[in-house]
Motif scaffolding. Structure first.
Motif, PDB file in Angstrom:
ATOM      1  N   LEU A   3       0.842  -1.201   0.000  1.00  0.00           N
ATOM      2  CA  LEU A   3       0.000   0.000   0.000  1.00  0.00           C
ATOM      3  C   LEU A   3       0.876   1.250   0.000  1.00  0.00           C
ATOM      4  O   LEU A   3       0.610   2.209  -0.725  1.00  0.00           O
ATOM      5  N   THR A   7       0.916   3.926  -3.005  1.00  0.00           N
ATOM      6  CA  THR A   7       0.448   5.286  -2.722  1.00  0.00           C
ATOM      7  C   THR A   7       1.483   6.309  -3.164  1.00  0.00           C
ATOM      8  O   THR A   7       1.146   7.318  -3.781  1.00  0.00           O
ATOM      9  N   GLU A  11       0.382   8.852  -5.987  1.00  0.00           N
ATOM     10  CA  GLU A  11       0.218  10.260  -5.586  1.00  0.00           C
ATOM     11  C   GLU A  11       1.572  10.941  -5.508  1.00  0.00           C
ATOM     12  O   GLU A  11       1.841  11.696  -4.575  1.00  0.00           O
ATOM     13  N   ASN A 283      -5.344  11.150   3.353  1.00  0.00           N
ATOM     14  CA  ASN A 283      -5.893   9.790   3.296  1.00  0.00           C
ATOM     15  C   ASN A 283      -6.429   9.334   4.653  1.00  0.00           C
ATOM     16  O   ASN A 283      -6.569   8.145   4.890  1.00  0.00           O
ATOM     17  N   LYS A 285      -9.249   9.363   6.116  1.00  0.00           N
ATOM     18  CA  LYS A 285     -10.500   8.591   6.155  1.00  0.00           C
ATOM     19  C   LYS A 285     -10.267   7.144   5.747  1.00  0.00           C
ATOM     20  O   LYS A 285     -10.887   6.228   6.283  1.00  0.00           O
ATOM     21  N   GLU A 286      -9.372   6.971   4.786  1.00  0.00           N
ATOM     22  CA  GLU A 286      -9.074   5.607   4.347  1.00  0.00           C
ATOM     23  C   GLU A 286      -8.416   4.840   5.492  1.00  0.00           C
ATOM     24  O   GLU A 286      -8.738   3.682   5.749  1.00  0.00           O
ATOM     25  N   PHE A 287      -7.490   5.533   6.179  1.00  0.00           N
ATOM     26  CA  PHE A 287      -6.837   4.883   7.321  1.00  0.00           C
ATOM     27  C   PHE A 287      -7.875   4.581   8.402  1.00  0.00           C
ATOM     28  O   PHE A 287      -7.852   3.519   9.020  1.00  0.00           O
ATOM     29  N   SER A 289     -10.983   3.944   7.973  1.00  0.00           N
ATOM     30  CA  SER A 289     -11.826   2.803   7.599  1.00  0.00           C
ATOM     31  C   SER A 289     -11.088   1.497   7.871  1.00  0.00           C
ATOM     32  O   SER A 289     -11.703   0.505   8.247  1.00  0.00           O
ATOM     33  N   LEU A 290      -9.753   1.504   7.710  1.00  0.00           N
ATOM     34  CA  LEU A 290      -8.991   0.298   8.078  1.00  0.00           C
ATOM     35  C   LEU A 290      -9.067   0.063   9.579  1.00  0.00           C
ATOM     36  O   LEU A 290      -9.193  -1.070  10.039  1.00  0.00           O
ATOM     37  N   ILE A 303       2.636   1.138   8.082  1.00  0.00           N
ATOM     38  CA  ILE A 303       2.402   1.640   6.716  1.00  0.00           C
ATOM     39  C   ILE A 303       3.091   2.984   6.542  1.00  0.00           C
ATOM     40  O   ILE A 303       3.785   3.224   5.544  1.00  0.00           O
ATOM     41  N   LEU A 374     -16.092   8.704  11.015  1.00  0.00           N
ATOM     42  CA  LEU A 374     -16.604   8.376   9.686  1.00  0.00           C
ATOM     43  C   LEU A 374     -18.117   8.199   9.706  1.00  0.00           C
ATOM     44  O   LEU A 374     -18.779   8.244   8.689  1.00  0.00           O
TER      45      LEU A 374
ATOM     46  N   PHE B  94     -19.377   2.644   4.985  1.00  0.00           N
ATOM     47  CA  PHE B  94     -19.631   4.034   5.346  1.00  0.00           C
ATOM     48  C   PHE B  94     -20.260   4.770   4.170  1.00  0.00           C
ATOM     49  O   PHE B  94     -20.233   4.305   3.029  1.00  0.00           O
ATOM     50  N   ASN B  98     -14.267   5.594   1.215  1.00  0.00           N
ATOM     51  CA  ASN B  98     -12.980   5.453   1.914  1.00  0.00           C
ATOM     52  C   ASN B  98     -12.086   4.374   1.315  1.00  0.00           C
ATOM     53  O   ASN B  98     -11.566   3.522   2.015  1.00  0.00           O
ATOM     54  N   LEU B  99     -11.932   4.423  -0.004  1.00  0.00           N
ATOM     55  CA  LEU B  99     -11.026   3.481  -0.663  1.00  0.00           C
ATOM     56  C   LEU B  99      -9.703   4.198  -0.919  1.00  0.00           C
ATOM     57  O   LEU B  99      -9.703   5.394  -1.217  1.00  0.00           O
ATOM     58  N   PHE B 100      -8.613   3.468  -0.808  1.00  0.00           N
ATOM     59  CA  PHE B 100      -7.305   4.077  -1.088  1.00  0.00           C
ATOM     60  C   PHE B 100      -7.188   4.372  -2.580  1.00  0.00           C
ATOM     61  O   PHE B 100      -7.361   3.467  -3.396  1.00  0.00           O
ATOM     62  N   ALA B 102      -4.808   4.736  -4.497  1.00  0.00           N
ATOM     63  CA  ALA B 102      -3.709   4.104  -5.252  1.00  0.00           C
ATOM     64  C   ALA B 102      -3.973   2.635  -5.558  1.00  0.00           C
ATOM     65  O   ALA B 102      -3.272   2.047  -6.366  1.00  0.00           O
ATOM     66  N   LEU B 103      -4.970   2.048  -4.886  1.00  0.00           N
ATOM     67  CA  LEU B 103      -5.144   0.599  -5.033  1.00  0.00           C
ATOM     68  C   LEU B 103      -6.301   0.279  -5.968  1.00  0.00           C
ATOM     69  O   LEU B 103      -7.315   0.982  -5.979  1.00  0.00           O
ATOM     70  N   GLN B 111      -5.879  -5.926   0.786  1.00  0.00           N
ATOM     71  CA  GLN B 111      -5.221  -5.144   1.835  1.00  0.00           C
ATOM     72  C   GLN B 111      -5.770  -5.517   3.211  1.00  0.00           C
ATOM     73  O   GLN B 111      -5.029  -5.708   4.165  1.00  0.00           O
ATOM     74  N   ARG B 159     -15.035  -5.503   0.305  1.00  0.00           N
ATOM     75  CA  ARG B 159     -13.956  -5.432   1.288  1.00  0.00           C
ATOM     76  C   ARG B 159     -14.473  -5.886   2.659  1.00  0.00           C
ATOM     77  O   ARG B 159     -13.811  -6.631   3.373  1.00  0.00           O
TER      78      ARG B 159
END
Lengths: 376, 243
Positions: A3, A7, A11, A283, A285-287, A289-290, A303, A374, B94, B98-100, B102-103, B111, B159
């Motif tokens: 990841l 990334t 980006e 990023n 929000k993405e983190f 969500s993980l 990461i 979120l 949600f 909230n998807l990365f 880059a992926l 992931q 996911r």
């Protein structure tokens, strides 16, 4: 692909500031080292390209400059493997051109390096081409580096004055640039004609040729035992290394390098840290969500640390690219740049350390990845 | 497993401090959800429904009350154990996907599986399987920028589903989507309940989704106003909606 790496590649614009900051920090230090080492390399160009297998110096000296008694020469010949011993002679002279109409007069001190223009002679640098050797055999002929021509106000075929006597500029060589005083090569015979050579009781360094160059290190040790501290024999590699090390004992170079290193590290850390923070926030929000899916904070930290490591690697690559440009630019103005392996390794470690420190500093931002935020 | 109690909350209370004033958002809420059912929590903004699922799912600790999820008392666990519980058992969807960026779709799913200690080859297989299940078998290699909103939400569902969660929480999953995409998404959530036996808890104020609910709970001002079963699990008596 991980990841973090995906990334960074996807980006890359977001991370560009950090990559450039790292590259500039690396470039700052490395180009300074390269310049100092290059200048040093110019001073030792005649050692590096000498066909001599050993250099014999006064016992307490590493540089070419101080003197030793001439009687060391016969002492050295006592070793059965020594084939040829000649003094390395370097002198100072005043140079003046004969300006053609419209040309300005040039007067400058020059370093005179005395060689024996016979193929295979121990005093003759091993990269002098055949025509240059022939040209040097003529009385009153001199040879200079191509980059020195403008500084000396002459071109090949011109006459010039050295210590009040006329010499002929007969040819040029390459790879002997000098930032300060130009190097002028001439034969021992010409040097005598210009009163630049004497056969007094003292000589500078001695250049020694051996029967078997592969045994240089062993013979050096044997000569040193024989000499009983009257002189010291060095292999070429040892002497070059010693000269480099000696250079960095000069306090002003160390102070300048140290200062640049601190400035470089500071700029690198601040910009990389801020850039990483911004990128993580983008990023977040993405983190989060993980986090919601149960990925632990420790794993998210990993990461970020991996990401900062890759930013460091990218910065290193960018340093390489910029360095090629800077070196080309330096060569264009006749400045030799030389980067010893240790300096490259040091900079690589420095950049990766900066990146990792910036990564550690940025971890705090991850605390903002509250998955509950979120939900709305 | 279908019809069994999956999550039970008693006396959940939570208030936020705004300046010096304490604003209660949950007032002694009792809540249950069952495996194999879509439980829909509806209500206006500020009614406390998002806070409710945050408390139910281990994302936000309530001031008072208890949550028994899959037979374990959630808030008595340590933080790391709650993370582990979510990793093992919970899926989230949600409003924002909230998807990365880059992926690609497959990597998004892989992931998460990576952290569930699923081996690489197996993760890939499960990712493709989950994406195929949500109808994205033709979009496996697309990054979010090449996907429509509905497709992104389907990736987020894949996911969440790839972990085979027993509890699936969805917060306004359709509110950023057009009606057709919204239908697809709610059907997928419905299928997750029926085919995988997950307890699906959907917070929404989209009345169109009610058609897919097994149970509809209305909230207002931090309290449950009504609780209606459309399909009642067999072992739940009609008189006791809150168990």
């Amino acid at each position: 692909m991980s990841l973090a790496l995906s990334t960074l590649i996807y980006e890359w614009r977001r991370y560009m500031a950090a990559v450039i900051a790292l590259a500039v920090a690396g470039l700052l230090v490395l180009s300074l080292v390269g310049m100092f080492m290059g200048i040093g390399k110019n001073f030792t160009a005649t050692i590096d390209r000498s066909p001599a297998d050993l250099m014999v110096l006064p016992p307490d000296s590493q540089g070419f400059g101080s003197s030793q008694p001439r009687r060391n020469i016969p002492t050295l010949y006592q070793h059965p493997e020594v084939v040829e011993v000649m003094p390395y002679t370097q002198r100072w002279a005043m140079w003046a051109n004969f300006p053609s109409p419209g040309q300005s007069a040039k007067r400058d001190g020059v370093q005179v390096i005395i060689v024996d223009p016979i193929a295979g002679a121990v005093t003759l640098p091993n990269d002098f081409p055949e025509d240059v050797i022939l040209a040097l055999q003529e009385p009153y002929s001199v040879v200079v580096d191509a980059t020195s021509l403008a500084k000396l106000g002459v071109k090949v075929g011109d006459k010039a004055q050295m210590n009040g006597r006329t010499v002929n500029v007969r040819a040029t060589i390459t790879n002997y640039p000098s930032l300060f005083n130009s190097m002028v090569f001439m034969s021992r015979q010409t040097a005598k004609l210009l009163n630049l050579y004497d056969e007094g009781p003292r000589v500078g360094s001695l250049l020694v040729k051996l029967r078997d160059p592969a045994r240089a290190a062993i013979v050096a040790k044997e000569l040193n035992d024989m000499g009983n501290k009257q002189f010291r024999a060095w292999t070429r590699e040892d002497l070059a290394r010693e000269n480099q090390a000696e250079m960095f004992k000069e306090s002003f170079i160390v102070i300048m390098l140290g200062f640049m290193l601190i400035v470089g590290v500071f700029i690198g850390v601040v910009i990389t840290w801020q850039t990483l923070q911004g990128a993580i926030l983008a990023n977040i929000k993405e983190f989060a969500s993980l986090r919601a899916l149960g990925v632990s904070m420790g794993n998210l930290n990993l990461i970020i640390m991996e990401l900062s490591f890759w930013v460091g690697v990218a910065g290193l690559l960018m340093t390489g690219i910029l360095l090629v440009g800077v070196t080309a630019l330096a060569n264009a103005v006749g400045l030799t740049m030389f980067y010893p392996l240790w300096s490259i390794i040091t900079i690589a470690i420095m950049l990766l350390t900066i990146a990792v420190i910036s990564g550690l500093l940025s971890l705090g931002v991850l605390k903002k990845s509250q998955p509950a935020d979120l939900l709305r | 497993m279908t019809g069994k109690l999956a999550i039970e909350a008693k006396g959940l209370t939570k208030s936020y401090k705004i300046g010096k004033i304490k604003q209660p958002v949950l007032k002694e809420v009792n809540f249950t959800a069952y495996h194999g059912q879509v439980t829909m929590v509806m209500g206006p903004s500020g009614s406390g429904k998002s806070t409710l699922i945050a408390a139910l799912s281990g994302l936000m600790k309530p001031d008072e009350g208890e949550v028994i999820a899959l037979g374990e008392s959630l808030w008595k666990k340590k933080k790391a154990k709650i993370d582990q519980f979510r990793l093992d058992h919970c899926g989230f969807i949600f409003q924002g996907f909230n998807l990365f960026p880059a992926l690609n779709a497959t990597q998004q799913v892989e992931q998460v599986l990576k952290y569930c200690k699923v081996k690489k080859g197996e993760a890939k297989k499960r990712a493709v399987q989950a994406l195929t299940e949500v109808g994205l078998d033709k979009r496996l290699k697309q990054t979010p920028s090449a996907l429509s909103g509905g497709e992104k939400q389907r990736v987020a569902i894949a996911r969440a589903l790839s972990k085979n969660p027993q509890l699936l929480f969805a917060d306004e999953p359709t509110s950023a989507l057009d009606s057709v995409s919204g239908q697809v998404v709610i059907k997928l959530l419905h299928r997750a309940a029926k085919e995988h036996g997950a307890a699906v808890i959907v917070v929404t104020h989209d009345p169109r989704l009610e058609a897919y609910a097994d149970r509809v709970i209305h909230m207002e001002d931090g309290q449950i106003l009504s609780d209606t079963f459309v399909n009642r699990p067999e072992d739940v008596p009609p008189s006791a909606p809150h168990a």
